[in-house]
Motif scaffolding. Sequence first.
Motif, PDB file in Angstrom:
ATOM      1  N   MET A  10      31.969  42.005  44.729  1.00  0.00           N
ATOM      2  CA  MET A  10      32.986  42.175  45.757  1.00  0.00           C
ATOM      3  C   MET A  10      32.409  43.084  46.845  1.00  0.00           C
ATOM      4  O   MET A  10      31.906  44.170  46.556  1.00  0.00           O
ATOM      5  CB  MET A  10      34.260  42.790  45.187  1.00  0.00           C
ATOM      6  CG  MET A  10      34.930  41.967  44.086  1.00  0.00           C
ATOM      7  SD  MET A  10      35.357  40.272  44.592  1.00  0.00           S
ATOM      8  CE  MET A  10      36.507  40.565  45.931  1.00  0.00           C
ATOM      9  N   VAL A  11      32.486  42.620  48.102  1.00  0.00           N
ATOM     10  CA  VAL A  11      31.924  43.364  49.219  1.00  0.00           C
ATOM     11  C   VAL A  11      33.029  43.720  50.212  1.00  0.00           C
ATOM     12  O   VAL A  11      33.729  42.839  50.721  1.00  0.00           O
ATOM     13  CB  VAL A  11      30.842  42.542  49.953  1.00  0.00           C
ATOM     14  CG1 VAL A  11      30.256  43.352  51.116  1.00  0.00           C
ATOM     15  CG2 VAL A  11      29.744  42.112  48.990  1.00  0.00           C
ATOM     16  N   ASN A  12      33.204  45.015  50.455  1.00  0.00           N
ATOM     17  CA  ASN A  12      34.125  45.469  51.492  1.00  0.00           C
ATOM     18  C   ASN A  12      33.386  45.326  52.821  1.00  0.00           C
ATOM     19  O   ASN A  12      32.534  46.140  53.162  1.00  0.00           O
ATOM     20  CB  ASN A  12      34.523  46.923  51.246  1.00  0.00           C
ATOM     21  CG  ASN A  12      35.520  47.447  52.275  1.00  0.00           C
ATOM     22  OD1 ASN A  12      35.811  46.778  53.264  1.00  0.00           O
ATOM     23  ND2 ASN A  12      36.028  48.637  52.036  1.00  0.00           N
ATOM     24  N   ARG A  13      33.728  44.284  53.569  1.00  0.00           N
ATOM     25  CA  ARG A  13      32.991  43.974  54.796  1.00  0.00           C
ATOM     26  C   ARG A  13      33.415  44.851  55.961  1.00  0.00           C
ATOM     27  O   ARG A  13      32.697  44.930  56.964  1.00  0.00           O
ATOM     28  CB  ARG A  13      33.183  42.497  55.156  1.00  0.00           C
ATOM     29  CG  ARG A  13      32.656  41.529  54.100  1.00  0.00           C
ATOM     30  CD  ARG A  13      32.749  40.102  54.597  1.00  0.00           C
ATOM     31  NE  ARG A  13      31.898  39.917  55.777  1.00  0.00           N
ATOM     32  CZ  ARG A  13      32.135  38.999  56.714  1.00  0.00           C
ATOM     33  NH1 ARG A  13      33.194  38.200  56.620  1.00  0.00           N
ATOM     34  NH2 ARG A  13      31.317  38.886  57.754  1.00  0.00           N
ATOM     35  N   GLY A  14      34.584  45.499  55.871  1.00  0.00           N
ATOM     36  CA  GLY A  14      34.994  46.384  56.948  1.00  0.00           C
ATOM     37  C   GLY A  14      36.397  46.107  57.448  1.00  0.00           C
ATOM     38  O   GLY A  14      37.176  45.374  56.837  1.00  0.00           O
ATOM     39  N   TRP A  15      36.697  46.696  58.614  1.00  0.00           N
ATOM     40  CA  TRP A  15      38.062  46.746  59.151  1.00  0.00           C
ATOM     41  C   TRP A  15      38.326  45.633  60.163  1.00  0.00           C
ATOM     42  O   TRP A  15      37.463  45.275  60.972  1.00  0.00           O
ATOM     43  CB  TRP A  15      38.275  48.095  59.819  1.00  0.00           C
ATOM     44  CG  TRP A  15      39.643  48.306  60.407  1.00  0.00           C
ATOM     45  CD1 TRP A  15      40.744  48.823  59.780  1.00  0.00           C
ATOM     46  CD2 TRP A  15      40.054  48.033  61.754  1.00  0.00           C
ATOM     47  NE1 TRP A  15      41.811  48.882  60.643  1.00  0.00           N
ATOM     48  CE2 TRP A  15      41.416  48.405  61.867  1.00  0.00           C
ATOM     49  CE3 TRP A  15      39.403  47.501  62.867  1.00  0.00           C
ATOM     50  CZ2 TRP A  15      42.138  48.268  63.049  1.00  0.00           C
ATOM     51  CZ3 TRP A  15      40.120  47.358  64.053  1.00  0.00           C
ATOM     52  CH2 TRP A  15      41.472  47.733  64.143  1.00  0.00           C
TER      53      TRP A  15
ATOM     54  N   VAL B  26      40.428  49.603  45.780  1.00  0.00           N
ATOM     55  CA  VAL B  26      39.405  48.615  45.433  1.00  0.00           C
ATOM     56  C   VAL B  26      39.122  48.710  43.936  1.00  0.00           C
ATOM     57  O   VAL B  26      38.468  49.638  43.468  1.00  0.00           O
ATOM     58  CB  VAL B  26      38.112  48.832  46.239  1.00  0.00           C
ATOM     59  CG1 VAL B  26      37.082  47.764  45.860  1.00  0.00           C
ATOM     60  CG2 VAL B  26      38.393  48.768  47.732  1.00  0.00           C
ATOM     61  N   ASN B  27      39.633  47.734  43.208  1.00  0.00           N
ATOM     62  CA  ASN B  27      39.449  47.661  41.761  1.00  0.00           C
ATOM     63  C   ASN B  27      38.740  46.339  41.462  1.00  0.00           C
ATOM     64  O   ASN B  27      39.380  45.297  41.355  1.00  0.00           O
ATOM     65  CB  ASN B  27      40.815  47.711  41.070  1.00  0.00           C
ATOM     66  CG  ASN B  27      40.712  47.732  39.554  1.00  0.00           C
ATOM     67  OD1 ASN B  27      39.831  47.108  38.977  1.00  0.00           O
ATOM     68  ND2 ASN B  27      41.618  48.447  38.907  1.00  0.00           N
TER      69      ASN B  27
ATOM     70  N   MET C 120      40.250  42.564  40.896  1.00  0.00           N
ATOM     71  CA  MET C 120      40.010  41.553  41.928  1.00  0.00           C
ATOM     72  C   MET C 120      39.281  40.336  41.374  1.00  0.00           C
ATOM     73  O   MET C 120      39.644  39.190  41.660  1.00  0.00           O
ATOM     74  CB  MET C 120      39.202  42.174  43.077  1.00  0.00           C
ATOM     75  CG  MET C 120      39.976  43.187  43.899  1.00  0.00           C
ATOM     76  SD  MET C 120      38.940  43.970  45.169  1.00  0.00           S
ATOM     77  CE  MET C 120      40.213  44.742  46.186  1.00  0.00           C
ATOM     78  N   ILE C 121      38.253  40.599  40.577  1.00  0.00           N
ATOM     79  CA  ILE C 121      37.487  39.507  39.970  1.00  0.00           C
ATOM     80  C   ILE C 121      38.387  38.659  39.073  1.00  0.00           C
ATOM     81  O   ILE C 121      38.339  37.419  39.101  1.00  0.00           O
ATOM     82  CB  ILE C 121      36.301  40.078  39.170  1.00  0.00           C
ATOM     83  CG1 ILE C 121      35.229  40.652  40.109  1.00  0.00           C
ATOM     84  CG2 ILE C 121      35.714  39.035  38.238  1.00  0.00           C
ATOM     85  CD1 ILE C 121      34.477  39.622  40.899  1.00  0.00           C
TER      86      ILE C 121
ATOM     87  N   LEU D  29      37.045  34.819  38.671  1.00  0.00           N
ATOM     88  CA  LEU D  29      35.586  34.863  38.702  1.00  0.00           C
ATOM     89  C   LEU D  29      35.017  35.702  37.562  1.00  0.00           C
ATOM     90  O   LEU D  29      33.884  36.185  37.643  1.00  0.00           O
ATOM     91  CB  LEU D  29      35.120  35.459  40.042  1.00  0.00           C
ATOM     92  CG  LEU D  29      35.640  34.771  41.310  1.00  0.00           C
ATOM     93  CD1 LEU D  29      35.228  35.569  42.543  1.00  0.00           C
ATOM     94  CD2 LEU D  29      35.123  33.342  41.400  1.00  0.00           C
ATOM     95  N   ALA D  30      35.786  35.842  36.505  1.00  0.00           N
ATOM     96  CA  ALA D  30      35.406  36.759  35.434  1.00  0.00           C
ATOM     97  C   ALA D  30      34.104  36.368  34.743  1.00  0.00           C
ATOM     98  O   ALA D  30      33.398  37.230  34.207  1.00  0.00           O
ATOM     99  CB  ALA D  30      36.530  36.846  34.408  1.00  0.00           C
ATOM    100  N   ASP D  31      33.743  35.098  34.753  1.00  0.00           N
ATOM    101  CA  ASP D  31      32.543  34.667  34.033  1.00  0.00           C
ATOM    102  C   ASP D  31      31.259  35.237  34.632  1.00  0.00           C
ATOM    103  O   ASP D  31      30.295  35.496  33.907  1.00  0.00           O
ATOM    104  CB  ASP D  31      32.458  33.130  34.012  1.00  0.00           C
ATOM    105  CG  ASP D  31      33.534  32.511  33.138  1.00  0.00           C
ATOM    106  OD1 ASP D  31      34.077  33.240  32.291  1.00  0.00           O
ATOM    107  OD2 ASP D  31      33.832  31.311  33.315  1.00  0.00           O
ATOM    108  N   SER D  32      31.237  35.426  35.954  1.00  0.00           N
ATOM    109  CA  SER D  32      30.007  35.893  36.594  1.00  0.00           C
ATOM    110  C   SER D  32      30.234  37.075  37.535  1.00  0.00           C
ATOM    111  O   SER D  32      29.304  37.514  38.209  1.00  0.00           O
ATOM    112  CB  SER D  32      29.353  34.744  37.377  1.00  0.00           C
ATOM    113  OG  SER D  32      30.290  34.135  38.259  1.00  0.00           O
ATOM    114  N   GLY D  33      31.447  37.588  37.599  1.00  0.00           N
ATOM    115  CA  GLY D  33      31.757  38.667  38.526  1.00  0.00           C
ATOM    116  C   GLY D  33      31.320  40.030  38.019  1.00  0.00           C
ATOM    117  O   GLY D  33      31.382  40.319  36.819  1.00  0.00           O
ATOM    118  N   ILE D  34      30.859  40.868  38.937  1.00  0.00           N
ATOM    119  CA  ILE D  34      30.501  42.259  38.626  1.00  0.00           C
ATOM    120  C   ILE D  34      31.768  43.101  38.724  1.00  0.00           C
ATOM    121  O   ILE D  34      32.406  43.146  39.775  1.00  0.00           O
ATOM    122  CB  ILE D  34      29.438  42.789  39.609  1.00  0.00           C
ATOM    123  CG1 ILE D  34      28.146  41.980  39.491  1.00  0.00           C
ATOM    124  CG2 ILE D  34      29.167  44.277  39.367  1.00  0.00           C
ATOM    125  CD1 ILE D  34      27.104  42.347  40.532  1.00  0.00           C
ATOM    126  N   THR D  35      32.125  43.739  37.633  1.00  0.00           N
ATOM    127  CA  THR D  35      33.352  44.534  37.618  1.00  0.00           C
ATOM    128  C   THR D  35      33.101  46.030  37.568  1.00  0.00           C
ATOM    129  O   THR D  35      34.020  46.820  37.744  1.00  0.00           O
ATOM    130  CB  THR D  35      34.227  44.141  36.409  1.00  0.00           C
ATOM    131  OG1 THR D  35      33.466  44.364  35.202  1.00  0.00           O
ATOM    132  CG2 THR D  35      34.621  42.662  36.483  1.00  0.00           C
TER     133      THR D  35
END
Length: 250
Positions: free
Chosen positions: A108-113, A162-163, A167-168, A173-179
Amino acid sequence: MIKFRPFLWMSVVAIPAFAVLLMLGTWQLQRLQWKNDLISSFEARSLAPAIAPPAVDMLTDDYEFRRLELVGSFAHDQELYMTGKTYEGNAGFHVVTPMTLTDGRIIMVNRGWVSEDYRDPAKRTFSLVSGQVTVDAILRMPGQKGYFVPENEPDNGFWFTVNPQQMITHLGLADSGITAFYADSLRTSDVVTLPIAAKTELNLRNAHLSYAMTWYGIALGLLAVYLAFHHQAGRLTFANPAAKQDDGDA
């Protein structure tokens, strides 16, 4: 010569209070040193050469704010929006987007405002970069919800913290998501584009010196009141032995 006859009841209250205030001030000075060391450490990590997102089993607290180089593609159709974010006094949202890395993991990437007017991706198609991209970012640990911060409401589209785990899971996306962590995209150019990413300079609040001065100031105020009260009551007097000797000779 100083003559001092303290009131028992006042001393029982004032002396422990004075000691506690001094301890609180000293504790804040210790926290100041700790925070200065922490900021120096974070700044060193953020300016260090970028690394690929680490494996979860390698992750330690020392990775927080470590510079990352993310190579992969964004899934813009799965954007999430952090509510209640501001930029230069303007209300808006932070855009958090899943990115599939070249090794298959999803971060998950916080891209900004973005402002309210540009929350809808259809109004900022220029920001929906396609294909493989390289993103300069820093590693962030999952956000800790503040006492007055509402709980996330994924089903209603309300995100306040941001959790990555939440979010995943919400995005399926739980199979490949970074938590275990997520990434904050960095703005490395003076050109401002949407979403407006974070600056490379860390802005960690450090007010421990002012807190220490406040506690010490209260302690000095308490001491001044304590002594003034005894002086006015005639229980704290200052005599000059030399002056007494002169009066006797006269």
